[in-house]
Design a protein around this motif. Structure first.
Motif, PDB file in Angstrom:
ATOM      1  N   GLY A  93      12.359  -0.926 -42.171  1.00 47.93           N
ATOM      2  CA  GLY A  93      12.766  -0.357 -43.452  1.00 47.93           C
ATOM      3  C   GLY A  93      12.080   0.946 -43.810  1.00 47.93           C
ATOM      4  N   MET A  94      11.590   1.664 -42.826  1.00 46.86           N
ATOM      5  CA  MET A  94      10.858   2.902 -43.096  1.00 46.86           C
ATOM      6  C   MET A  94      11.680   4.153 -42.832  1.00 46.86           C
ATOM      7  SD  MET A  94       7.053   1.912 -41.650  1.00 46.86           S
ATOM      8  CE  MET A  94       6.168   3.079 -42.697  1.00 46.86           C
ATOM      9  N   ALA A  95      12.646   4.078 -41.932  1.00 42.74           N
ATOM     10  CA  ALA A  95      13.440   5.266 -41.576  1.00 42.74           C
ATOM     11  C   ALA A  95      14.399   5.631 -42.706  1.00 42.74           C
ATOM     12  CB  ALA A  95      14.223   5.013 -40.295  1.00 42.74           C
ATOM     13  N   GLY A  96      14.384   6.895 -43.093  1.00 44.24           N
ATOM     14  CA  GLY A  96      15.314   7.379 -44.109  1.00 44.24           C
ATOM     15  C   GLY A  96      16.537   8.037 -43.502  1.00 44.24           C
ATOM     16  N   SER A  97      16.422   8.479 -42.260  1.00 51.03           N
ATOM     17  CA  SER A  97      17.526   9.095 -41.525  1.00 51.03           C
ATOM     18  C   SER A  97      17.281   8.879 -40.041  1.00 51.03           C
ATOM     19  CB  SER A  97      17.626  10.608 -41.792  1.00 51.03           C
ATOM     20  OG  SER A  97      17.782  10.897 -43.162  1.00 51.03           O
ATOM     21  N   VAL A  98      18.369   8.784 -39.274  1.00 51.29           N
ATOM     22  CA  VAL A  98      18.283   8.720 -37.819  1.00 51.29           C
ATOM     23  C   VAL A  98      19.216   9.780 -37.249  1.00 51.29           C
ATOM     24  CG1 VAL A  98      18.637   7.342 -35.751  1.00 51.29           C
ATOM     25  CG2 VAL A  98      17.724   6.257 -37.813  1.00 51.29           C
ATOM     26  N   VAL A  99      18.650  10.749 -36.551  1.00 55.47           N
ATOM     27  CA  VAL A  99      19.412  11.843 -35.964  1.00 55.47           C
ATOM     28  C   VAL A  99      19.444  11.651 -34.457  1.00 55.47           C
ATOM     29  CG1 VAL A  99      19.599  14.344 -35.676  1.00 55.47           C
ATOM     30  CG2 VAL A  99      18.753  13.398 -37.840  1.00 55.47           C
ATOM     31  N   VAL A 100      20.651  11.654 -33.879  1.00 47.70           N
ATOM     32  CA  VAL A 100      20.823  11.329 -32.464  1.00 47.70           C
ATOM     33  C   VAL A 100      21.422  12.509 -31.706  1.00 47.70           C
ATOM     34  CG1 VAL A 100      21.809   9.703 -30.808  1.00 47.70           C
ATOM     35  CG2 VAL A 100      21.250   8.933 -33.124  1.00 47.70           C
ATOM     36  N   GLY A 101      20.814  12.842 -30.583  1.00 48.99           N
ATOM     37  CA  GLY A 101      21.370  13.841 -29.684  1.00 48.99           C
ATOM     38  C   GLY A 101      22.088  13.162 -28.535  1.00 48.99           C
ATOM     39  N   TYR A 102      23.256  13.680 -28.158  1.00 53.18           N
ATOM     40  CA  TYR A 102      24.081  13.075 -27.114  1.00 53.18           C
ATOM     41  C   TYR A 102      24.170  13.996 -25.905  1.00 53.18           C
ATOM     42  CZ  TYR A 102      25.428   9.681 -30.656  1.00 53.18           C
ATOM     43  OH  TYR A 102      25.406   8.698 -31.611  1.00 53.18           O
ATOM     44  N   ARG A 103      24.480  13.386 -24.759  1.00 51.76           N
ATOM     45  CA  ARG A 103      24.535  14.131 -23.509  1.00 51.76           C
ATOM     46  C   ARG A 103      25.605  15.219 -23.517  1.00 51.76           C
ATOM     47  NH1 ARG A 103      23.394   8.910 -21.573  1.00 51.76           N
ATOM     48  NH2 ARG A 103      25.613   8.415 -21.402  1.00 51.76           N
ATOM     49  N   ASP A 104      26.657  15.023 -24.341  1.00 53.72           N
ATOM     50  CA  ASP A 104      27.724  16.025 -24.395  1.00 53.72           C
ATOM     51  C   ASP A 104      27.363  17.225 -25.260  1.00 53.72           C
ATOM     52  OD1 ASP A 104      27.897  15.073 -26.985  1.00 53.72           O
ATOM     53  OD2 ASP A 104      29.928  14.256 -26.787  1.00 53.72           O
ATOM     54  N   GLY A 105      26.127  17.218 -25.782  1.00 50.61           N
ATOM     55  CA  GLY A 105      25.664  18.348 -26.580  1.00 50.61           C
ATOM     56  C   GLY A 105      25.802  18.166 -28.077  1.00 50.61           C
ATOM     57  N   SER A 106      26.484  17.106 -28.506  1.00 52.87           N
ATOM     58  CA  SER A 106      26.683  16.870 -29.934  1.00 52.87           C
ATOM     59  C   SER A 106      25.453  16.214 -30.555  1.00 52.87           C
ATOM     60  CB  SER A 106      27.908  15.991 -30.166  1.00 52.87           C
ATOM     61  OG  SER A 106      27.732  14.712 -29.601  1.00 52.87           O
ATOM     62  N   VAL A 107      25.336  16.352 -31.858  1.00 51.12           N
ATOM     63  CA  VAL A 107      24.263  15.735 -32.633  1.00 51.12           C
ATOM     64  C   VAL A 107      24.877  15.145 -33.886  1.00 51.12           C
ATOM     65  CG1 VAL A 107      22.088  16.104 -33.857  1.00 51.12           C
ATOM     66  CG2 VAL A 107      22.605  17.455 -31.826  1.00 51.12           C
ATOM     67  N   ARG A 108      24.473  13.935 -34.247  1.00 52.58           N
ATOM     68  CA  ARG A 108      24.969  13.381 -35.503  1.00 52.58           C
ATOM     69  C   ARG A 108      23.911  12.508 -36.158  1.00 52.58           C
ATOM     70  NH1 ARG A 108      27.609   8.181 -35.509  1.00 52.58           N
ATOM     71  NH2 ARG A 108      27.566   7.145 -33.479  1.00 52.58           N
ATOM     72  N   GLU A 109      24.034  12.403 -37.487  1.00 54.48           N
ATOM     73  CA  GLU A 109      23.163  11.533 -38.263  1.00 54.48           C
ATOM     74  C   GLU A 109      23.870  10.195 -38.434  1.00 54.48           C
ATOM     75  OE1 GLU A 109      21.042  11.606 -42.650  1.00 54.48           O
ATOM     76  OE2 GLU A 109      21.276  13.487 -41.530  1.00 54.48           O
ATOM     77  N   LEU A 110      23.196   9.122 -38.057  1.00 54.93           N
ATOM     78  CA  LEU A 110      23.844   7.815 -38.043  1.00 54.93           C
ATOM     79  C   LEU A 110      24.046   7.267 -39.449  1.00 54.93           C
ATOM     80  CD1 LEU A 110      22.090   5.804 -35.178  1.00 54.93           C
ATOM     81  CD2 LEU A 110      24.138   7.223 -35.064  1.00 54.93           C
ATOM     82  N   GLU A 111      25.018   6.374 -39.543  1.00 52.29           N
ATOM     83  CA  GLU A 111      25.213   5.552 -40.731  1.00 52.29           C
ATOM     84  C   GLU A 111      24.522   4.214 -40.483  1.00 52.29           C
ATOM     85  OE1 GLU A 111      26.701   6.384 -43.568  1.00 52.29           O
ATOM     86  OE2 GLU A 111      27.259   8.398 -42.866  1.00 52.29           O
ATOM     87  N   LYS A 112      23.824   3.733 -41.479  1.00 51.77           N
ATOM     88  CA  LYS A 112      23.130   2.453 -41.307  1.00 51.77           C
ATOM     89  C   LYS A 112      24.128   1.296 -41.372  1.00 51.77           C
ATOM     90  CE  LYS A 112      19.142   1.871 -43.294  1.00 51.77           C
ATOM     91  NZ  LYS A 112      18.071   1.584 -44.296  1.00 51.77           N
ATOM     92  N   GLU A 113      23.957   0.334 -40.472  1.00 56.13           N
ATOM     93  CA  GLU A 113      24.794  -0.860 -40.459  1.00 56.13           C
ATOM     94  C   GLU A 113      23.954  -2.081 -40.751  1.00 56.13           C
ATOM     95  OE1 GLU A 113      27.256  -1.287 -36.999  1.00 56.13           O
ATOM     96  OE2 GLU A 113      27.339   0.879 -36.682  1.00 56.13           O
ATOM     97  N   SER A 114      24.552  -3.087 -41.373  1.00 51.59           N
ATOM     98  CA  SER A 114      23.859  -4.335 -41.625  1.00 51.59           C
ATOM     99  C   SER A 114      23.944  -5.239 -40.409  1.00 51.59           C
ATOM    100  CB  SER A 114      24.477  -5.062 -42.832  1.00 51.59           C
ATOM    101  OG  SER A 114      24.360  -4.270 -44.000  1.00 51.59           O
ATOM    102  N   LEU A 115      22.844  -5.933 -40.132  1.00 52.83           N
ATOM    103  CA  LEU A 115      22.816  -6.843 -38.987  1.00 52.83           C
ATOM    104  C   LEU A 115      23.075  -8.276 -39.457  1.00 52.83           C
ATOM    105  CD1 LEU A 115      19.789  -5.522 -36.925  1.00 52.83           C
ATOM    106  CD2 LEU A 115      22.203  -5.084 -36.563  1.00 52.83           C
TER     107      LEU A 115
END
Length: 227
Positions: A205-227
């Motif tokens: 519960g500490m992360a406020g944002s998760v930014v992901v880099g992909y092999r195709d060169g794109s970058v996106r900020e994830l949406e949080k999902e409930s488990l």
């Protein structure tokens, strides 16, 4: 562009003049510190707290002003990497050996931005062994207690073979292979109740944002999902 670097550069865009910034540790955080250094050289005015001696040295080389906790009231933004991130943004950290300082800095931060490449995303934590910082005294017993929670607990050693790995705080690290962590919150509490444990690499519960880099060169900020 390399995915980790792309994610780091996107995250650094969140930094503004006057901020106190937490600097993470590890291969992904390295790119963030490099980009922050570039922006400082271009005129960005910030102060920073590093999560390891290595990150502090790099920051100083790049001209990033380093301060201590005695000089600030809090941290506006911390950018750090991770070893694993699940769908609910529970995070495993400590592969670089700085989990305790990373957790202290994260807990003092208004916002923690986690930057990773796509290989670090997982539906459930546990694939990456969970680092646990432990004191030297009685570490053999502490390892046994950790193993009783259902993992294979191994004392981390230097890659050079020069004995047990020593953290910046003078402690050991136990790498705990659970295979699958079904309830990170409960496990976090169970581990930290063991005498000899300083803290563990679960960031719940500490992360406020998760930014992901992909092999195709794109970058996106994830949406949080409930488990």
């Amino acid at each position: 562009m390399e995915p980790k670097r792309a994610a780091a550069e996107k995250a650094v865009a969140y930094i503004h003049d006057g901020m106190v910034v937490g600097l993470g540790t590890g291969t992904t955080a390295y790119w963030a510190i490099q980009q922050i250094g570039k922006r400082v050289q271009e005129g960005l005015h910030i102060r920073a707290i590093a999560t390891s001696s290595h990150s502090e040295s790099l920051a100083r080389e790049l001209g990033i002003p380093i301060v201590s906790f005695s000089e600030i009231d809090g941290i506006d933004l911390t950018i750090d990497g991770a070893d694993e991130v699940d769908l609910a943004w529970n995070v495993t950290k400590g592969g670089g050996g700085a989990l305790l300082r990373e957790k202290i800095v994260a807990s003092a931060s208004k916002r923690l931005v986690i930057i990773v490449d796509e290989s670090k995303l997982a539906p459930q934590l546990g694939r990456f062994p969970l680092p646990v910082e432990i004191v030297k005294f009685g570490h053999e017993w502490t390892l046994k207690r950790l193993a009783s929670l259902g993992c294979q607990a191994t004392l981390r050693t230097f890659s050079s073979g020069d004995g047990p790995y020593i953290t910046d705080n003078g402690n050991y690290i136990a790498d705990c292979a659970f295979g699958r962590i079904t309830n990170p919150q409960i496990l976090h509490e169970q581990i930290n109740q063991i005498p000899g444990v300083v803290d563990n690499g679960l960031f719940i519960g500490m992360a406020g944002s998760v930014v992901v880099g992909y092999r195709d060169g794109s970058v996106r900020e994830l949406e949080k999902e409930s488990l």
